[in-house]
Motif scaffolding. Structure first.
Motif, short mmCIF file in Angstrom:
data_model
loop_
_atom_site.label_atom_id
_atom_site.label_comp_id
_atom_site.label_asym_id
_atom_site.label_seq_id
_atom_site.Cartn_x
_atom_site.Cartn_y
_atom_site.Cartn_z
N LEU A 227 0.72 -1.20 0.00
CA LEU A 227 0.02 0.09 0.08
C LEU A 227 0.64 1.32 0.13
O LEU A 227 0.50 2.38 -0.63
N THR A 228 2.07 1.18 0.61
CA THR A 228 2.77 2.49 0.66
C THR A 228 3.13 2.60 -0.74
O THR A 228 3.37 3.66 -1.24
N ALA A 229 3.56 1.70 -1.56
CA ALA A 229 3.88 2.07 -3.00
C ALA A 229 2.72 2.35 -3.65
O ALA A 229 3.06 3.15 -4.46
N CYS A 230 1.65 2.08 -3.29
CA CYS A 230 0.21 2.46 -4.28
C CYS A 230 0.15 3.84 -3.73
O CYS A 230 -0.12 4.71 -4.68
N TRP A 231 0.02 4.29 -2.51
CA TRP A 231 -0.08 5.64 -2.15
C TRP A 231 1.06 6.57 -2.77
O TRP A 231 0.72 7.69 -3.25
N GLU A 232 2.22 6.07 -2.96
CA GLU A 232 3.26 6.80 -3.33
C GLU A 232 3.01 7.10 -4.82
O GLU A 232 3.38 8.36 -5.42
N ARG A 233 2.47 6.06 -5.60
CA ARG A 233 2.31 6.14 -7.07
C ARG A 233 1.15 7.25 -7.24
O ARG A 233 1.18 8.07 -8.19
N SER A 234 0.25 7.30 -6.38
CA SER A 234 -0.97 8.28 -6.74
C SER A 234 -0.85 9.79 -6.19
O SER A 234 -1.02 10.59 -6.75
N ALA A 235 -0.38 9.64 -4.82
CA ALA A 235 -0.05 10.78 -3.98
C ALA A 235 -1.29 11.72 -3.97
O ALA A 235 -0.83 13.00 -3.99
N LEU A 236 -2.15 11.68 -4.16
CA LEU A 236 -3.47 12.23 -4.16
C LEU A 236 -3.62 12.87 -2.71
O LEU A 236 -3.98 12.21 -1.77
N THR A 237 -3.87 14.12 -2.89
CA THR A 237 -4.18 14.76 -1.48
C THR A 237 -4.76 16.22 -1.71
O THR A 237 -4.71 17.06 -2.86
N ILE A 238 -5.68 16.44 -0.88
CA ILE A 238 -6.42 17.99 -0.86
C ILE A 238 -6.07 18.59 0.43
O ILE A 238 -6.56 18.10 1.57
N GLU A 239 -5.50 19.70 0.28
CA GLU A 239 -5.10 20.19 1.67
C GLU A 239 -6.26 21.45 2.07
O GLU A 239 -6.55 22.08 0.81
N GLY A 240 -6.77 21.49 3.16
CA GLY A 240 -7.61 22.65 3.20
C GLY A 240 -9.12 22.20 3.20
O GLY A 240 -10.20 22.80 3.54
N ASP A 241 -9.32 20.81 3.22
CA ASP A 241 -10.78 19.96 3.24
C ASP A 241 -10.39 18.47 3.64
O ASP A 241 -10.53 17.76 2.79
N ASP A 242 -10.48 18.25 4.98
CA ASP A 242 -9.90 17.10 5.69
C ASP A 242 -11.00 16.16 5.17
O ASP A 242 -10.68 14.78 4.85
N GLU A 243 -12.37 16.28 5.20
CA GLU A 243 -13.32 15.53 5.10
C GLU A 243 -13.37 14.87 3.51
O GLU A 243 -13.28 13.83 3.51
N LEU A 244 -13.16 16.01 2.78
CA LEU A 244 -13.09 15.19 1.19
C LEU A 244 -11.77 14.58 0.84
O LEU A 244 -11.75 13.68 0.38
N ASP A 245 -10.79 15.09 1.66
CA ASP A 245 -9.53 14.06 1.31
C ASP A 245 -9.59 12.86 1.84
O ASP A 245 -9.17 12.01 1.13
#
Ligand code: BGC
Length: 763
Positions: free
Chosen positions: A308-326
């Motif tokens: 999973l670490t590798a998967c999250w590193e590959r997509s690295a999708l993050t929204i800053e400023g909206d925790d619930e949506l993130d």
């Protein structure tokens, strides 16, 4: 807030909430899926969908048609609830643990998306006053897809005495049915035929066959008990094991003693194998489980985390400023990873492996909604998904013949093994656009990866055969190439002429058949062309049909009508429709709905996102305004697309609103049917809403395009992309409500890309 851990309190024993949690906390890995039911079960009278599924595994079921018209589909495939291995409970001091007795002092359920497991934490006071802490971790291993591992920890807070762990392994399972809901199977059938139920060395094996499809499934289960000594887990020596067998049910009881403050851990291993993937499922299950119990469970959890670490590193999708949506977004992409098949026998079902809605069938959802996530972050999976379609190409050819087409291949609207399962053809088989969607996914994969070899081996054949179908289904009407009597994506408008989406996707399909043909000829790769006897003459006909393809346009309104008749239909009385009448499909006869200007989901608007270059900006803008007024979004595949097109039109706050509704659809059960499974296409759509919508990503022949916008309440958003052998990272920051973008090349050769209208080079 740790946005890789989704957590909810779990103290209301409300049946609807329990079934929703079964879906939200299911464990899957693309091969097996296990619903997150309470291990110990519920009180009698409670409903549950206690299921375990194998991706791609099916039985045939009758689908009687009241009128036996030629070619109607009267047999379908259905995904099976293959066995129940999640049963486990402890009894101490004569009291059996239950959430429905005694008092629950604490209870929380969580999904750890970094570690790849779900967790139940409970502090329970028994009716007799003894207190226990329970921590149960469950995972479907990504490293060993056959394995479902349960770690069942019981800590006595004040009790001292004998403790029993009862573990169950049942093979007489059934599928869930609800005759009142067209989105779930309507009837319960006996699908599993027992072959063998044996016990060897404390491992139980249940070997079953499917009644009609002749497939075999084996499940093998065993447990190991550990105590904690000097901070390390050690196998407990002083246990006794009692085994009872009733037909196709095993009950195993592990018996030992527990002291106050002591914690005991049971590891329960469940292994699943099937005859689609191996010749001897029994032998394979035996080999795997024996190997697994020799391993340290900590290693299995560590491998899961690494994956999973590798998967999250590959997509690295993050929204800053909206925790619930993130969080919602991370939850959604995690579910895509859990749902996608990793071999050519399987694909991504509409509900992933989380429930029985749509019976485990694969739809166009894969190509148009989920595959983009994999193409951009994990192209290998995308390639597998296309390979699955390639492996069912012969069935698609047969399907085309059944429908009277002399040439080409028509993919089924819904399927598991490749043949049609749609019982209601007007909003099923008639959705010919699925051919264009599959062809589109091949092109999208090619444009993002440059994987010519795969195109030459498999992809081009799909594109040629689907192009051939358009030539057969369409015809010239004077100078126009028209496609009559099909259904577009919008299932509230059926059997129409010249559905805009269908025609534009057919045009693209034909164009790429021509391109791939000349590409193969130029490289001298003539095998596929020879195999299907494709001629240069035919290819010229493709090019001509594409050029003459009729794309409906209404001059007066400046929009693309959904089809030839849409604008002449009655207007739906939205103001007079009570909220309780939605979704319309559950409250109005289909024919009634078909006569109105009302859409279930994005149709022309989807076409304007996917094939944006087919129209000018003004037409897209006016069409969007028009379809907004007539779309109910009764399908979960809709608002994400409206969000993307709103973002493209720079209507950023509107895009944000559509996205917010869409991204939380399952976590908040907004469609009131998440108990039947997650809405996987919607989840893929949410990924696209960020990357293609707010990020403005498009991949075209001339390269990669980005054109970001940012909602006012976000500080920033980030994502990574795999693109033609490179790894790129994109960051969009909110500077006084303007999107400031930076792109970095993390790996691979330098490249030129488009930022808005500007071409830049990054190295
Ligand atoms: C939608 C289809 C979709 C299917 C499975 C239906 O409600 O209208 O577009 O393919 O669900 O998700």
């Amino acid at each position: 807030m740790n946005n890789y851990i989704y957590e909810v309190p779990d103290q209301t024993l409300d049946n609807d909430r329990l079934m929703l949690n079964e879906t939200l906390f299911h464990n899957a890995n693309g091969y097996i899926g296990i619903r997150g039911c309470y291990e110990e079960g519920y009180d009698p009278g409670y409903k549950t969908i206690r299921g375990t599924y194998i991706n791609g595994l099916y039985d045939y079921a009758d689908m009687p048609q009241a009128e036996k018209l030629y070619g109607l589909c009267d047999k379908k495939q259905t995904m099976l609830n293959v066995a129940d291995t999640q049963g486990m409970v402890f009894t101490a001091g004569g009291e059996r643990f239950s959430m429905f007795e005694g008092s629950v002092l604490e209870s929380v359920r969580s999904l750890n998306m970094g570690g790849g497991f779900s967790k139940r934490h409970v502090i329970w006071k028994s009716p007799g006053g003894n207190r226990f802490e329970l921590n149960i971790r469950r995972m479907a291993s990504f490293e060993i897809p056959n394995l479902f591992l349960m770690e069942y920890k019981v800590k006595s807070l004040d009790f001292c005495g004998e403790i029993f762990f009862s573990s169950e392994h049942f093979g007489d399972t059934h599928n869930f049915c609800d005759p009142m809901d067209p989105r779930v199977a309507g009837e319960s059938q006996e699908h599993l035929v027992p072959i063998e139920a044996v016990q060897r060395d404390n491992i139980s094996y249940l070997y079953t066959a499917t009644a009609a499809s002749g497939l075999k499934i084996c499940s093998a289960v065993t447990e190991q008990l550990f105590t904690e000594q000097n901070g390390a887990l050690q196998k407990e020596g002083s246990i006794s094991v009692r085994i009872e067998k009733e037909g196709h049910r095993f009950y195993r009881t592990l018996h030992t003693k527990i002291a106050a403050s002591e914690e005991l851990t049971v590891y329960k291993y469940s292994v699943f194998t099937d005859s689609l993937r191996c010749e001897d499922p029994f032998g394979e299950a035996e080999r795997l489980i024996t190997e697994l119990i020799g391993k340290d469970p900590a290693q299995l959890y560590a491998a899961q985390k690494n994956y999973l670490t590798a998967c999250w590193e590959r997509s690295a999708l993050t929204i800053e400023g909206d925790d619930e949506l993130d969080m919602a977004l991370k939850y959604n992409t995690y579910q895509l990873l859990q749902s996608a098949g990793r071999d050519e026998h399987s694909n991504v079902a509409a509900k992933g492996l989380s429930g029985e809605g749509y019976e485990g069938h694969y739809f166009w959802d894969t190509e148009m909604y989920m595959q983009p996530f994999f193409t951009m972050t994990n192209p290998e999976i995308s390639k597998n998904l296309i390979s699955y379609r390639y492996s069912t190409l012969d069935k698609a050819r047969e399907n085309a013949r059944l429908l009277g087409h002399k040439k080409g291949a028509l993919y089924p609207w819904r399927t598991i093994e490749g043949s049609e399962c749609s019982g209601y053809f007007p909003s099923g088989t008639a959705q010919y656009h699925i051919d264009g969607d599959i062809a589109y996914s091949v092109v999208a994969y090619y444009l993002a990866t440059n994987d010519y070899e795969f195109v030459a081996k498999k992809g081009a054949e799909i594109v040629f055969e689907t192009a051939r179908l358009w030539m057969d289904v369409g015809n010239y009407d004077g100078d126009r190439f028209v496609i009559n009597c099909v259904t577009g994506p919008d299932e509230y408008t059926c059997l129409v002429n010249n559905n805009y989406y269908t025609n534009v996707t057919a045009k693209y399909n034909l164009d790429w058949a021509v391109k791939f043909y000349y590409m193969l000829v130029e490289k001298g790769d003539l095998d596929t062309i020879a195999k299907i006897s494709l001629t240069g003459r035919e290819v010229k006909e493709f090019a001509k049909a594409s050029e003459k393809m009729f794309l409906p346009y209404d001059k007066e309104r400046g929009i693309n009508p959904q089809d030839d008749s849409f604008l002449s239909k009655k207007e739906w009385d939205f103001a007079g429709t009570p909220v309780s009448d939605y979704p319309l499909l559950l409250h109005y006869h289909p024919l009634y709905i078909y006569r109105y200007q009302v859409c279930k989901q994005a149709d022309t608007v989807l076409a304007h996102f996917i094939y944006e270059d087919a129209q000018d900006e003004e037409t897209i803008r006016k069409s969007f305004a028009f379809y907004e007024m007539v779309t109910t979004h009764d399908s979960s595949l809709s608002t994400c697309i409206y969000s993307i097109v709103a973002a493209r039109l720079k209507q950023v706050e509107k895009a944000y609103k559509y996205f917010g509704d869409s991204a939380k659809l399952d976590l908040f059960d907004l469609h009131h049917n998440t108990k039947d499974g997650i809405h996987t296409a919607n989840m893929g759509g949410n990924y696209m809403a960020v990357v293609y919508g707010f990020g403005g990503l498009r991949i075209k022949e001339d390269g990669l395009h980005l054109d970001p916008v940012i909602p006012t309440c976000w500080k920033a958003f980030r994502f990574k992309l795999c693109y033609r052998g490179r790894e790129l990272s994109v960051e969009v920051v909110n500077r006084e409500n303007k999107a400031e973008v930076s792109v970095s090349l993390l790996e691979g050769e330098s490249l030129e890309l488009f930022l808005g209208n500007e071409k830049i080079r990054i190295s």
